[in-house]
Design an enzyme around this catalytic site. Structure first.
Site, PDB file in Angstrom:
ATOM      1  N   GLU A  90     -31.083 -39.806  -8.727  1.00 37.10           N
ATOM      2  CA  GLU A  90     -32.504 -40.134  -8.251  1.00 37.10           C
ATOM      3  C   GLU A  90     -33.539 -39.555  -9.115  1.00 37.10           C
ATOM      4  O   GLU A  90     -33.639 -38.771 -10.126  1.00 37.10           O
ATOM      5  CB  GLU A  90     -32.513 -38.916  -7.272  1.00 37.10           C
ATOM      6  CG  GLU A  90     -34.194 -39.168  -6.645  1.00 37.10           C
ATOM      7  CD  GLU A  90     -34.232 -38.482  -5.181  1.00 37.10           C
ATOM      8  OE1 GLU A  90     -35.075 -38.594  -4.537  1.00 37.10           O
ATOM      9  OE2 GLU A  90     -33.307 -37.672  -4.680  1.00 37.10           O
ATOM     10  N   LYS A 120     -22.312 -35.033   0.978  1.00 34.04           N
ATOM     11  CA  LYS A 120     -22.835 -35.114  -0.357  1.00 34.04           C
ATOM     12  C   LYS A 120     -23.620 -33.830  -0.468  1.00 34.04           C
ATOM     13  O   LYS A 120     -23.950 -33.186   0.112  1.00 34.04           O
ATOM     14  CB  LYS A 120     -24.099 -36.255  -0.285  1.00 34.04           C
ATOM     15  CG  LYS A 120     -24.880 -36.219  -1.697  1.00 34.04           C
ATOM     16  CD  LYS A 120     -25.927 -37.620  -1.596  1.00 34.04           C
ATOM     17  CE  LYS A 120     -27.248 -37.360  -0.766  1.00 34.04           C
ATOM     18  NZ  LYS A 120     -27.937 -36.380  -1.470  1.00 34.04           N
ATOM     19  N   ASP A 129     -25.402 -34.977   4.018  1.00 33.39           N
ATOM     20  CA  ASP A 129     -25.762 -34.096   3.202  1.00 33.39           C
ATOM     21  C   ASP A 129     -25.331 -32.588   3.692  1.00 33.39           C
ATOM     22  O   ASP A 129     -25.519 -32.335   4.709  1.00 33.39           O
ATOM     23  CB  ASP A 129     -27.250 -34.036   3.035  1.00 33.39           C
ATOM     24  CG  ASP A 129     -27.606 -35.075   2.046  1.00 33.39           C
ATOM     25  OD1 ASP A 129     -27.115 -35.198   0.984  1.00 33.39           O
ATOM     26  OD2 ASP A 129     -29.021 -35.648   1.833  1.00 33.39           O
ATOM     27  N   GLU A 176     -26.047 -31.559  -3.906  1.00 34.85           N
ATOM     28  CA  GLU A 176     -26.598 -31.610  -5.077  1.00 34.85           C
ATOM     29  C   GLU A 176     -26.251 -30.837  -6.038  1.00 34.85           C
ATOM     30  O   GLU A 176     -25.576 -29.636  -5.912  1.00 34.85           O
ATOM     31  CB  GLU A 176     -28.199 -31.391  -4.796  1.00 34.85           C
ATOM     32  CG  GLU A 176     -28.859 -32.282  -3.887  1.00 34.85           C
ATOM     33  CD  GLU A 176     -30.302 -31.749  -3.596  1.00 34.85           C
ATOM     34  OE1 GLU A 176     -30.903 -32.721  -2.988  1.00 34.85           O
ATOM     35  OE2 GLU A 176     -30.747 -30.797  -4.314  1.00 34.85           O
ATOM     36  N   ASP A 226     -30.636 -35.132   4.097  1.00 34.52           N
ATOM     37  CA  ASP A 226     -31.550 -34.033   4.543  1.00 34.52           C
ATOM     38  C   ASP A 226     -33.007 -34.669   4.507  1.00 34.52           C
ATOM     39  O   ASP A 226     -34.059 -33.650   4.596  1.00 34.52           O
ATOM     40  CB  ASP A 226     -31.365 -32.881   3.611  1.00 34.52           C
ATOM     41  CG  ASP A 226     -31.525 -32.914   2.188  1.00 34.52           C
ATOM     42  OD1 ASP A 226     -31.840 -34.170   1.814  1.00 34.52           O
ATOM     43  OD2 ASP A 226     -30.880 -32.178   1.265  1.00 34.52           O
ATOM     44  N   SER A 227     -33.185 -35.717   3.912  1.00 33.27           N
ATOM     45  CA  SER A 227     -34.521 -36.568   4.176  1.00 33.27           C
ATOM     46  C   SER A 227     -35.047 -36.520   5.597  1.00 33.27           C
ATOM     47  O   SER A 227     -36.084 -36.882   5.938  1.00 33.27           O
ATOM     48  CB  SER A 227     -34.298 -37.861   3.472  1.00 33.27           C
ATOM     49  OG  SER A 227     -33.325 -38.591   3.982  1.00 33.27           O
TER      50      SER A 227
END
Length: 296
Positions: free
Chosen positions: A213, A145, A115, A147, A76-77
Site C-alpha cells: 500500500e 490479513k 483483517d 499488517e 478494517d477500512s
C-alpha cells in the site's frame, strides 16, 4: 487500507476466461467452487492479474460475487467507510467477526479474507492465533490479513503452521497511522531496502500473498519480481500481480478529496441521493404509495 474517492471512468469489458483458454482464470473463470489460496498461487505461476475489492455486508458481497470478483477483503477500512470511525484503529474483533460472517453468507465463489484488527495480534503469535481462529471458525473466512513485515514474522508463521492462510500487508499500514501518518512508504534507499526485507519476511513466514500500500511503482515492481507469492497493489503502480480498492471508493460512495491512487467507476452517492429525494418528494406530494402498492 484507507478509504477515499476518485474520478469517474468506464469499466472495462469482461475478459476471456483465461489467457490459455483453460477456464482456470480467477476473474472470468468457469469454476463455481470457492476459490482457495492454491488458486491464487497458480495465478501467479500463470502470470495472471486479478482484482480484489473490499466488502462489508452480504448484499454488496453478493453483487461482487455475481460480477466474478475472485477475492474479497473484509477490511478494517470498515472503520472509515462503514462504521463512521475516523481511522481503522477503533475496529474491534467482534465487529470484524459479524461483518465477515455476513460477507461469507453473501458469497459462493470468492475467497473471503478478513483483517485482524488493531490490538488483536500485536501481543504476539498466541494472541494472533486466537483472533484468527475466531474469524475462521465463527465467521467462516478462508484467510486472514495482518499488517507488518519483519515485526509480524512470528505471528504469520504460527498461523500458517496452524492451517490458517495469511495475506501480509506492508508499506503504508493504516493501523500504525498514529506513528507513521498517511504518506508514501519506501522512498529512499534505506526505506526501500526495509520494504524489500519486510516483503521477504512475509513470504518466508508462509504468507500466500502480500498487500503493498502506497509504495512507489518502481519499488512495487521490484518486490513483485523478487517474490514467488502474489503482490496486491493499492497505490503501488501497475506492476503488482493484483489490484485492490475499497469498494466505496470504486463505486463513488465515499465523499471528500480524491487521492490519486483511487479510481471511481460509478457515482452511487449521487444515484442513491437522487433515489432518496425522489421517494421523499412522492411521499410529500401523495404520489406514493399508489393503488398497486396497496393491499385490500
Amino acid at each position: 487500507m484507507t478509504s477515499s474517492s476518485g474520478a469517474a471512468a468506464a469499466a472495462p469489458a469482461h475478459p476471456p476466461t483465461s489467457a490459455d483458454g483453460s477456464g482456470k482464470a480467477l476473474y472470468g473463470g468457469k469454476s463455481s467452487r470457492r476459490i482457495t489460496v492454491h488458486d491464487i498461487t497458480a495465478a501467479k505461476e500463470r502470470g495472471e492479474k486479478w482484482p480484489m475489492l473490499t466488502a462489508y455486508d452480504a448484499m454488496t458481497a453478493s453483487v461482487f460475487d455475481e460480477a466474478g470478483i475472485p477475492v474479497m477483503l473484509v477490511g478494517d477500512s470498515m472503520g472509515n467507510c462503514h462504521l463512521g470511525y475516523e481511522t481503522t484503529v477503533p475496529v474491534t474483533l467482534d465487529e470484524m467477526a459479524v461483518l465477515a460472517a455476513a460477507v461469507v453468507r453473501g458469497t459462493r465463489r470468492a475467497l473471503i479474507v478478513a483483517d485482524l484488527p488493531f490490538g488483536s495480534y500485536q501481543e504476539g503469535p498466541v494472541q494472533a492465533l486466537r483472533s484468527a481462529t475466531r474469524l475462521v471458525k465463527d465467521a467462516g473466512v478462508g484467510a486472514v490479513k495482518l499488517e507488518g513485515g519483519e515485526r509480524s514474522h512470528e505471528q504469520i508463521s504460527l498461523l500458517v503452521q496452524s492451517g490458517i492462510p495469511v495475506m501480509g500487508h506492508i508499506g503504508l499500514t493504516p493501523q500504525s497511522v498514529n506513528a507513521m501518518g498517511y504518506r508514501v512508504q519506501g522512498r529512499g534507499e534505506e526505506a526501500a531496502q526495509q520494504l524489500l526485507r519486510d516483503a521477504k519476511a512475509v513470504q518466508d513466514a508462509g504468507a500466500f500473498a502480500v498487500v503493498l500500500e502506497l509504495v512507489p511503482g518502481e519499488l512495487a515492481a521490484e518486490v513483485t519480481r523478487s517474490l514467488h507469492i502474489p503482490t496486491v497493489g493499492i497505490g503501488a503502480g501497475p506492476e503488482t500481480d493484483a489490484q485492490v480498492l475499497v469498494y466505496t471508493d470504486m463505486a463513488g460512495l465515499t465523499p471528500g478529496r480524491v487521492p490519486r491512487f483511487t479510481k471511481q467507476y460509478a457515482n452511487l452517492r449521487q444515484t442513491l441521493g437522487d433515489a432518496a429525494r425522489t421517494f421523499a418528494d412522492e411521499v410529500v406530494t401523495g404520489t406514493f404509495p399508489q393503488a398497486e402498492h396497496t393491499f385490500h
